[in-house]
Design a protein around this motif. Structure first.
Motif, mmCIF file in Angstrom:
data_model
loop_
_atom_site.group_PDB
_atom_site.id
_atom_site.type_symbol
_atom_site.label_atom_id
_atom_site.label_comp_id
_atom_site.label_asym_id
_atom_site.label_seq_id
_atom_site.Cartn_x
_atom_site.Cartn_y
_atom_site.Cartn_z
ATOM 1 N N MET A 55 0.819 -1.182 0.000
ATOM 2 C CA MET A 55 0.000 0.000 0.000
ATOM 3 C C MET A 55 0.868 1.253 0.000
ATOM 4 O O MET A 55 0.563 2.222 -0.671
ATOM 5 C CB MET A 55 -0.913 -0.037 1.224
ATOM 6 N N ALA A 56 1.961 1.197 0.723
ATOM 7 C CA ALA A 56 2.862 2.345 0.780
ATOM 8 C C ALA A 56 3.504 2.584 -0.585
ATOM 9 O O ALA A 56 3.744 3.726 -0.966
ATOM 10 C CB ALA A 56 3.928 2.124 1.841
ATOM 11 N N ASN A 64 2.041 7.242 -6.572
ATOM 12 C CA ASN A 64 1.151 8.363 -6.881
ATOM 13 C C ASN A 64 1.811 9.697 -6.562
ATOM 14 O O ASN A 64 1.675 10.663 -7.309
ATOM 15 C CB ASN A 64 -0.162 8.233 -6.113
ATOM 16 N N LEU A 65 2.528 9.764 -5.441
ATOM 17 C CA LEU A 65 3.225 10.984 -5.062
ATOM 18 C C LEU A 65 4.296 11.338 -6.088
ATOM 19 O O LEU A 65 4.422 12.498 -6.488
ATOM 20 C CB LEU A 65 3.835 10.816 -3.668
ATOM 21 N N LYS A 92 2.128 2.054 -3.501
ATOM 22 C CA LYS A 92 1.125 2.693 -4.348
ATOM 23 C C LYS A 92 1.043 4.183 -4.039
ATOM 24 O O LYS A 92 0.984 5.010 -4.948
ATOM 25 C CB LYS A 92 -0.234 2.013 -4.130
ATOM 26 N N ASN A 93 1.046 4.533 -2.733
ATOM 27 C CA ASN A 93 1.015 5.939 -2.342
ATOM 28 C C ASN A 93 2.278 6.661 -2.794
ATOM 29 O O ASN A 93 2.222 7.800 -3.249
ATOM 30 C CB ASN A 93 0.844 6.082 -0.837
#
Length: 119
Positions: A1-2, A8-9, A4-5
């Motif tokens: 999950m990290a 995106n960042l 993916k974040n």
């Protein structure tokens, strides 16, 4: 999950930097393109603004797992390299230890035999 974040960042930051660079461009910084040498550029026009083009970019994930075929090819490549190194080591062993040692011993025994025969 990290991941993916983080992805995106990174995409947002890259898009902002590209937009900022496009805004900073002015006519003096652009390269000169002669239409005589590039006739195909005469009628080329992009109807979208640069910001729209940047927003429509497809970002491919940077962490792509290898396919089974790639893993199998890598394994075969490692095996071939190992076999090649093994052959090289065996050839080196045969030349250095077996042939040179045997030739040296035969030469020494021949010299000793010759001197013993002369005595």
């Amino acid at each position: 999950m990290a991941d993916k974040n983080l992805e995106n960042l990174i995409v947002k930051i890259v898009k902002k930097v590209i937009k900022k660079e496009i805004r900073n461009l002015n006519q003096d910084n652009l390269p000169i393109v002669f239409t005589e040498s590039n006739p195909a550029l005469d009628h080329w026009q992009n109807p979208d603004t640069p910001e729209e083009v940047i927003d429509d970019l497809q970002i491919i994930p940077y962490s792509k797992l290898p396919d089974k075929e790639d893993i199998e090819l890598e394994r075969k490549l490692r095996e071939l390299k190992f076999k090649q190194e093994l052959r090289k080591d065996w050839i080196s062993f045969l030349v250095k230890d077996v042939i040179v040692y045997s030739a040296t011993m035969i030469f020494i025994l021949t010299i000793v035999g010759f001197y013993l025969f002369r005595i």
